[in-house]
Design a protein around this motif. Sequence first.
Motif, PDB file in Angstrom:
ATOM      1  N   PHE A 134     -18.941 -40.301   5.220  1.00 55.94           N
ATOM      2  CA  PHE A 134     -18.951 -40.986   4.696  1.00 55.94           C
ATOM      3  C   PHE A 134     -19.200 -42.297   4.469  1.00 55.94           C
ATOM      4  O   PHE A 134     -20.101 -43.316   3.480  1.00 55.94           O
ATOM      5  CB  PHE A 134     -16.931 -41.013   3.564  1.00 55.94           C
ATOM      6  CG  PHE A 134     -17.256 -42.126   2.280  1.00 55.94           C
ATOM      7  CD1 PHE A 134     -17.707 -41.216   1.151  1.00 55.94           C
ATOM      8  CD2 PHE A 134     -15.902 -42.594   2.445  1.00 55.94           C
ATOM      9  CE1 PHE A 134     -17.567 -41.895  -0.104  1.00 55.94           C
ATOM     10  CE2 PHE A 134     -16.071 -43.683   0.848  1.00 55.94           C
ATOM     11  CZ  PHE A 134     -17.164 -43.172   0.259  1.00 55.94           C
ATOM     12  N   SER A 155     -27.115 -32.820  -1.599  1.00 51.42           N
ATOM     13  CA  SER A 155     -27.427 -32.000  -1.989  1.00 51.42           C
ATOM     14  C   SER A 155     -28.907 -32.087  -2.070  1.00 51.42           C
ATOM     15  O   SER A 155     -29.504 -31.055  -2.330  1.00 51.42           O
ATOM     16  CB  SER A 155     -27.248 -32.625  -3.506  1.00 51.42           C
ATOM     17  OG  SER A 155     -27.796 -33.763  -4.331  1.00 51.42           O
ATOM     18  N   CYS A 196     -15.397 -36.595   8.624  1.00 50.94           N
ATOM     19  CA  CYS A 196     -15.460 -36.537   6.746  1.00 50.94           C
ATOM     20  C   CYS A 196     -15.584 -38.248   6.624  1.00 50.94           C
ATOM     21  O   CYS A 196     -16.441 -38.754   6.191  1.00 50.94           O
ATOM     22  CB  CYS A 196     -14.742 -36.058   6.176  1.00 50.94           C
ATOM     23  SG  CYS A 196     -14.869 -34.127   5.981  1.00 50.94           S
ATOM     24  N   ARG A 246     -16.226 -30.825   0.533  1.00 49.76           N
ATOM     25  CA  ARG A 246     -16.815 -30.612  -1.090  1.00 49.76           C
ATOM     26  C   ARG A 246     -17.860 -31.823  -1.899  1.00 49.76           C
ATOM     27  O   ARG A 246     -19.468 -31.517  -1.553  1.00 49.76           O
ATOM     28  CB  ARG A 246     -16.183 -29.880  -1.855  1.00 49.76           C
ATOM     29  CG  ARG A 246     -15.444 -28.345  -1.148  1.00 49.76           C
ATOM     30  CD  ARG A 246     -15.413 -27.615  -2.513  1.00 49.76           C
ATOM     31  NE  ARG A 246     -14.440 -28.509  -2.879  1.00 49.76           N
ATOM     32  CZ  ARG A 246     -13.163 -27.914  -2.756  1.00 49.76           C
ATOM     33  NH1 ARG A 246     -12.529 -26.938  -1.839  1.00 49.76           N
ATOM     34  NH2 ARG A 246     -11.968 -28.468  -3.913  1.00 49.76           N
ATOM     35  N   GLU A 247     -17.149 -32.764  -1.473  1.00 53.71           N
ATOM     36  CA  GLU A 247     -17.637 -33.568  -2.347  1.00 53.71           C
ATOM     37  C   GLU A 247     -18.799 -34.522  -1.075  1.00 53.71           C
ATOM     38  O   GLU A 247     -19.633 -34.594  -1.842  1.00 53.71           O
ATOM     39  CB  GLU A 247     -16.315 -34.944  -2.040  1.00 53.71           C
ATOM     40  CG  GLU A 247     -15.359 -35.072  -3.067  1.00 53.71           C
ATOM     41  CD  GLU A 247     -14.260 -35.667  -3.120  1.00 53.71           C
ATOM     42  OE1 GLU A 247     -14.065 -35.931  -1.756  1.00 53.71           O
ATOM     43  OE2 GLU A 247     -13.177 -36.252  -3.429  1.00 53.71           O
ATOM     44  N   LEU A 248     -19.036 -34.146   0.775  1.00 54.90           N
ATOM     45  CA  LEU A 248     -19.735 -34.953   1.081  1.00 54.90           C
ATOM     46  C   LEU A 248     -20.845 -34.121   0.731  1.00 54.90           C
ATOM     47  O   LEU A 248     -22.111 -33.849   0.904  1.00 54.90           O
ATOM     48  CB  LEU A 248     -18.893 -35.292   2.846  1.00 54.90           C
ATOM     49  CG  LEU A 248     -17.881 -36.463   2.887  1.00 54.90           C
ATOM     50  CD1 LEU A 248     -17.377 -35.796   3.948  1.00 54.90           C
ATOM     51  CD2 LEU A 248     -18.974 -37.120   2.348  1.00 54.90           C
ATOM     52  N   ARG A 281     -11.585 -30.643  -0.138  1.00 49.38           N
ATOM     53  CA  ARG A 281     -12.255 -31.126  -1.237  1.00 49.38           C
ATOM     54  C   ARG A 281     -12.519 -32.146  -1.045  1.00 49.38           C
ATOM     55  O   ARG A 281     -14.128 -32.226  -1.451  1.00 49.38           O
ATOM     56  CB  ARG A 281     -10.811 -31.548  -2.460  1.00 49.38           C
ATOM     57  CG  ARG A 281     -11.771 -32.275  -3.304  1.00 49.38           C
ATOM     58  CD  ARG A 281     -10.354 -32.038  -3.797  1.00 49.38           C
ATOM     59  NE  ARG A 281      -9.439 -33.430  -3.834  1.00 49.38           N
ATOM     60  CZ  ARG A 281      -8.234 -33.311  -3.832  1.00 49.38           C
ATOM     61  NH1 ARG A 281      -7.932 -32.105  -3.429  1.00 49.38           N
ATOM     62  NH2 ARG A 281      -7.582 -34.021  -2.869  1.00 49.38           N
ATOM     63  N   ARG A 282     -12.037 -33.228   0.166  1.00 48.95           N
ATOM     64  CA  ARG A 282     -12.851 -34.291   1.564  1.00 48.95           C
ATOM     65  C   ARG A 282     -14.993 -33.289   1.940  1.00 48.95           C
ATOM     66  O   ARG A 282     -15.200 -33.859   1.498  1.00 48.95           O
ATOM     67  CB  ARG A 282     -12.463 -34.190   2.074  1.00 48.95           C
ATOM     68  CG  ARG A 282     -13.032 -35.515   2.558  1.00 48.95           C
ATOM     69  CD  ARG A 282     -13.207 -36.975   0.975  1.00 48.95           C
ATOM     70  NE  ARG A 282     -13.340 -38.061   2.140  1.00 48.95           N
ATOM     71  CZ  ARG A 282     -14.120 -38.923   1.398  1.00 48.95           C
ATOM     72  NH1 ARG A 282     -14.752 -38.714  -0.249  1.00 48.95           N
ATOM     73  NH2 ARG A 282     -13.990 -40.383   2.080  1.00 48.95           N
ATOM     74  N   LYS A 314     -25.169 -31.873   7.689  1.00 49.09           N
ATOM     75  CA  LYS A 314     -24.918 -31.181   6.877  1.00 49.09           C
ATOM     76  C   LYS A 314     -24.290 -29.376   6.712  1.00 49.09           C
ATOM     77  O   LYS A 314     -23.415 -28.656   6.477  1.00 49.09           O
ATOM     78  CB  LYS A 314     -26.100 -30.886   5.790  1.00 49.09           C
ATOM     79  CG  LYS A 314     -25.107 -29.957   4.256  1.00 49.09           C
ATOM     80  CD  LYS A 314     -26.326 -29.572   3.076  1.00 49.09           C
ATOM     81  CE  LYS A 314     -26.211 -28.564   2.185  1.00 49.09           C
ATOM     82  NZ  LYS A 314     -26.881 -29.479   0.926  1.00 49.09           N
ATOM     83  N   SER A 320     -15.718 -26.838   6.352  1.00 43.92           N
ATOM     84  CA  SER A 320     -15.231 -26.046   4.997  1.00 43.92           C
ATOM     85  C   SER A 320     -14.260 -24.259   5.146  1.00 43.92           C
ATOM     86  O   SER A 320     -14.163 -24.343   4.768  1.00 43.92           O
ATOM     87  CB  SER A 320     -16.246 -25.441   4.061  1.00 43.92           C
ATOM     88  OG  SER A 320     -17.576 -24.599   4.182  1.00 43.92           O
ATOM     89  N   PHE A 350     -21.713 -32.425  -1.663  1.00 41.78           N
ATOM     90  CA  PHE A 350     -22.209 -32.620  -2.748  1.00 41.78           C
ATOM     91  C   PHE A 350     -23.070 -33.934  -2.219  1.00 41.78           C
ATOM     92  O   PHE A 350     -24.358 -33.741  -3.112  1.00 41.78           O
ATOM     93  CB  PHE A 350     -21.534 -32.661  -4.036  1.00 41.78           C
ATOM     94  CG  PHE A 350     -22.136 -32.852  -4.570  1.00 41.78           C
ATOM     95  CD1 PHE A 350     -22.520 -32.254  -5.639  1.00 41.78           C
ATOM     96  CD2 PHE A 350     -22.057 -34.525  -6.193  1.00 41.78           C
ATOM     97  CE1 PHE A 350     -23.114 -32.284  -7.231  1.00 41.78           C
ATOM     98  CE2 PHE A 350     -22.370 -34.525  -6.872  1.00 41.78           C
ATOM     99  CZ  PHE A 350     -22.996 -34.013  -7.587  1.00 41.78           C
ATOM    100  N   ALA A 351     -22.744 -34.734  -1.745  1.00 41.38           N
ATOM    101  CA  ALA A 351     -23.507 -35.746  -1.608  1.00 41.38           C
ATOM    102  C   ALA A 351     -24.508 -35.449  -0.662  1.00 41.38           C
ATOM    103  O   ALA A 351     -25.733 -36.587  -0.832  1.00 41.38           O
ATOM    104  CB  ALA A 351     -23.059 -37.603  -0.563  1.00 41.38           C
TER     105      ALA A 351
END
Length: 300
Positions: A70, A156, A66, A149-151, A146-147, A129, A136, A153-154
């Motif tokens: 990022f 998407s 992650c 999920r954030e990625l 949570r980390r 992805k 996950s 979303f990035a």
Amino acid sequence: IPLGSDDIEILPKIGHWRAGGTAAVARRNLLEMLATTRRLPIHESEVAALAVQSKHLLDVFIRAYCEKLFKELQRGLVHRYETCVDDLGVVRGKILLKEQLGRNCFNPERIRCQFDEFRADNLLNQILKAALRTCSGLAQSEMTRRRVRELVFALSEVSDRRISATEFSRLPRDRTVKRFDELLAMAGMFLFELYPDTQAGEQQTASMLFDMNELFEEYVGRKACPVARAFGYAIRLQGPQMYLAKELVAGQSHDRFRLKPDITLVRDNRYELIIDTKWKPLDWEHSRLGVDPGEMYQML
């Protein structure tokens, strides 16, 4: 080794356990060994931070993935020209006449076109992805999930799809994806080598096991390299390969009892020092320090 809602972590005895060494110390040292041997593609300077963030080794791998992803997303996603086919209101690219007649014969305001579009929804980003989606289901801690999920979303704008091993191997490795080499190595690990075992039940599981003899051997070898060079030695790992004896069979000579030193130091074309590594603690209270005679025979 996950067992339903529980998991077993078997840590190697790295560190001064008799002097009060802890599991956290052993886990951190193990991560350093994995990083040094590149079995975990992170830099040794990242080990301390990752070890503090998670108590689970698998979570450490996921967090490493992650954080690397990022950093690359901050530099921007790789965009490629992708061939698209769609029904459009205006002509773009070329008209697919045969499909137009079949699909839009009674809908002339729509035109079936084939065109190239510069977008992020390409195989490289789909692999990254897909690895996140796998992570996950494997992450142990809520912080790690949570980390992830954030990625997700990035990313998407990137399609969710299953990646086959064939597709992964055929990904073009040009200069545009060079900076993603380590990420792709980790993505492949999550997608294939640690793929969830769906045959034993509905629970997703992934076990991570390392041969500590091999890991320790390679770790010592890599650590010895800069030291040996500082003293003017060239160093060879797992060589040179020679044989202890020859057997004569039907007039033909056959090599027997292969010798392959773990570490050999060479200077002026002379083999000056041979190092044999053993993954075991020394017993300082024993007359032979706990070294088995067979190990000495092997060394000789």
